[in-house]
Design a protein around this motif. Structure first.
Motif, PDB file in Angstrom:
ATOM      1  N   MET A 113     -21.008   4.795  -3.284  1.00 11.16           N
ATOM      2  CA  MET A 113     -19.764   5.398  -3.724  1.00 11.16           C
ATOM      3  C   MET A 113     -18.640   5.167  -2.707  1.00 11.16           C
ATOM      4  N   LYS A 114     -18.984   5.264  -1.413  1.00 10.11           N
ATOM      5  CA  LYS A 114     -17.961   5.069  -0.377  1.00 10.11           C
ATOM      6  C   LYS A 114     -17.438   3.636  -0.361  1.00 10.11           C
ATOM      7  N   VAL A 115     -18.277   2.701  -0.748  1.00  3.24           N
ATOM      8  CA  VAL A 115     -17.830   1.306  -0.787  1.00  3.24           C
ATOM      9  C   VAL A 115     -16.698   1.164  -1.802  1.00  3.24           C
ATOM     10  N   TRP A 116     -16.862   1.770  -2.955  1.00  2.00           N
ATOM     11  CA  TRP A 116     -15.811   1.708  -3.981  1.00  2.00           C
ATOM     12  C   TRP A 116     -14.554   2.422  -3.519  1.00  2.00           C
ATOM     13  N   ARG A 117     -14.714   3.525  -2.830  1.00  2.00           N
ATOM     14  CA  ARG A 117     -13.544   4.226  -2.299  1.00  2.00           C
ATOM     15  C   ARG A 117     -12.832   3.379  -1.252  1.00  2.00           C
ATOM     16  N   ALA A 118     -13.597   2.679  -0.433  1.00  2.00           N
ATOM     17  CA  ALA A 118     -13.006   1.804   0.579  1.00  2.00           C
ATOM     18  C   ALA A 118     -12.254   0.649  -0.084  1.00  2.00           C
ATOM     19  N   VAL A 119     -12.848   0.069  -1.114  1.00  2.00           N
ATOM     20  CA  VAL A 119     -12.181  -1.016  -1.849  1.00  2.00           C
ATOM     21  C   VAL A 119     -10.897  -0.485  -2.485  1.00  2.00           C
ATOM     22  N   TRP A 120     -10.972   0.685  -3.103  1.00  4.46           N
ATOM     23  CA  TRP A 120      -9.785   1.282  -3.722  1.00  4.46           C
ATOM     24  C   TRP A 120      -8.714   1.569  -2.667  1.00  4.46           C
ATOM     25  N   LEU A 121      -9.115   2.051  -1.494  1.00  9.23           N
ATOM     26  CA  LEU A 121      -8.164   2.316  -0.413  1.00  9.23           C
ATOM     27  C   LEU A 121      -7.440   1.036  -0.010  1.00  9.23           C
ATOM     28  N   ILE A 122      -8.162  -0.041   0.136  1.00  8.36           N
ATOM     29  CA  ILE A 122      -7.557  -1.321   0.515  1.00  8.36           C
ATOM     30  C   ILE A 122      -6.593  -1.795  -0.558  1.00  8.36           C
ATOM     31  N   LEU A 123      -7.006  -1.734  -1.818  1.00  9.48           N
ATOM     32  CA  LEU A 123      -6.132  -2.163  -2.907  1.00  9.48           C
ATOM     33  C   LEU A 123      -4.896  -1.279  -3.014  1.00  9.48           C
ATOM     34  N   TYR A 124      -5.090   0.016  -2.873  1.00  9.64           N
ATOM     35  CA  TYR A 124      -3.969   0.952  -2.930  1.00  9.64           C
ATOM     36  C   TYR A 124      -2.999   0.680  -1.782  1.00  9.64           C
ATOM     37  N   PHE A 125      -3.536   0.461  -0.594  1.00  3.85           N
ATOM     38  CA  PHE A 125      -2.699   0.170   0.570  1.00  3.85           C
ATOM     39  C   PHE A 125      -1.880  -1.105   0.353  1.00  3.85           C
ATOM     40  N   LEU A 126      -2.510  -2.147  -0.140  1.00  3.94           N
ATOM     41  CA  LEU A 126      -1.792  -3.398  -0.391  1.00  3.94           C
ATOM     42  C   LEU A 126      -0.679  -3.201  -1.424  1.00  3.94           C
ATOM     43  N   MET A 127      -0.956  -2.405  -2.448  1.00  2.00           N
ATOM     44  CA  MET A 127       0.059  -2.114  -3.457  1.00  2.00           C
ATOM     45  C   MET A 127       1.239  -1.361  -2.828  1.00  2.00           C
ATOM     46  N   GLN A 128       0.949  -0.392  -1.951  1.00  2.00           N
ATOM     47  CA  GLN A 128       2.001   0.364  -1.290  1.00  2.00           C
ATOM     48  C   GLN A 128       2.834  -0.516  -0.356  1.00  2.00           C
ATOM     49  N   VAL A 129       2.193  -1.476   0.292  1.00  2.00           N
ATOM     50  CA  VAL A 129       2.918  -2.400   1.163  1.00  2.00           C
ATOM     51  C   VAL A 129       3.896  -3.228   0.334  1.00  2.00           C
ATOM     52  N   VAL A 130       3.452  -3.728  -0.810  1.00  2.00           N
ATOM     53  CA  VAL A 130       4.326  -4.520  -1.677  1.00  2.00           C
ATOM     54  C   VAL A 130       5.494  -3.666  -2.177  1.00  2.00           C
ATOM     55  N   LEU A 131       5.197  -2.464  -2.670  1.00  2.00           N
ATOM     56  CA  LEU A 131       6.256  -1.585  -3.178  1.00  2.00           C
ATOM     57  C   LEU A 131       7.243  -1.194  -2.077  1.00  2.00           C
ATOM     58  N   SER A 132       6.740  -0.937  -0.885  1.00  2.00           N
ATOM     59  CA  SER A 132       7.615  -0.581   0.232  1.00  2.00           C
ATOM     60  C   SER A 132       8.484  -1.756   0.648  1.00  2.00           C
ATOM     61  N   ASN A 133       7.921  -2.959   0.626  1.00  2.00           N
ATOM     62  CA  ASN A 133       8.716  -4.151   0.926  1.00  2.00           C
ATOM     63  C   ASN A 133       9.866  -4.296  -0.060  1.00  2.00           C
ATOM     64  N   ILE A 134       9.581  -4.098  -1.327  1.00  2.00           N
ATOM     65  CA  ILE A 134      10.621  -4.195  -2.355  1.00  2.00           C
ATOM     66  C   ILE A 134      11.701  -3.147  -2.112  1.00  2.00           C
ATOM     67  N   ARG A 135      11.286  -1.931  -1.789  1.00  2.00           N
ATOM     68  CA  ARG A 135      12.255  -0.855  -1.548  1.00  2.00           C
ATOM     69  C   ARG A 135      13.142  -1.155  -0.334  1.00  2.00           C
ATOM     70  N   VAL A 136      12.551  -1.655   0.736  1.00  2.00           N
ATOM     71  CA  VAL A 136      13.315  -1.967   1.949  1.00  2.00           C
ATOM     72  C   VAL A 136      14.236  -3.165   1.705  1.00  2.00           C
ATOM     73  N   ILE A 137      13.750  -4.179   1.002  1.00  2.00           N
ATOM     74  CA  ILE A 137      14.592  -5.344   0.688  1.00  2.00           C
ATOM     75  C   ILE A 137      15.792  -4.913  -0.145  1.00  2.00           C
ATOM     76  N   ARG A 138      15.538  -4.072  -1.141  1.00  2.00           N
ATOM     77  CA  ARG A 138      16.631  -3.577  -1.980  1.00  2.00           C
ATOM     78  C   ARG A 138      17.640  -2.797  -1.141  1.00  2.00           C
ATOM     79  N   GLU A 139      17.146  -2.016  -0.192  1.00  2.00           N
ATOM     80  CA  GLU A 139      18.025  -1.231   0.680  1.00  2.00           C
ATOM     81  C   GLU A 139      18.877  -2.141   1.560  1.00  2.00           C
TER      82      GLU A 139
END
Length: 107
Positions: A1-27
């Motif tokens: 179960m923790k493996v799936w949570r770790a995979v989800w954490l990595i994917l979620y983090f990468l998504m947040q990095v992309v969204l944050s980049n877009i927000r900062v670029i727009r700013e």
């Protein structure tokens, strides 16, 4: 179960990095200055060195935020945030986005 949570954490983090980049670029490209930067004292539920390091590094690697310092008593993480108009909401967002997910993987 923790493996799936770790995979989800990595994917979620990468998504947040992309969204944050877009927000900062727009700013940066916007003619209006909408940011209200501030330094936040985020209360820590993370206790171990690994938990605190993961949380702090995820914040630092996300554009628009920077981990500055962990308090000596390890109860607070000081974070510079570009969008700290509402400090309480900004703290809650950081805790929900990253700390809760880190704790799900490490505990």
């Amino acid at each position: 179960m923790k493996v799936w949570r770790a995979v989800w954490l990595i994917l979620y983090f990468l998504m947040q990095v992309v969204l944050s980049n877009i927000r900062v670029i727009r700013e940066v490209l916007s003619p209006r200055f909408r940011m209200r930067p501030g330094i936040l004292a985020v209360p820590l539920d993370a206790k171990s060195d690994l938990e605190i390091a993961l949380f702090a590094n995820m914040i630092t690697l996300t554009p628009g935020t920077l981990s500055l310092l962990v308090s000596r008593d390890r109860k607070f993480l000081f974070v510079h945030n570009m969008y700290a108009e509402d400090p309480s909401a900004a703290k809650a967002e950081l805790k929900e986005q990253f700390e809760r997910r880190v704790l799900e993987v490490t505990r």
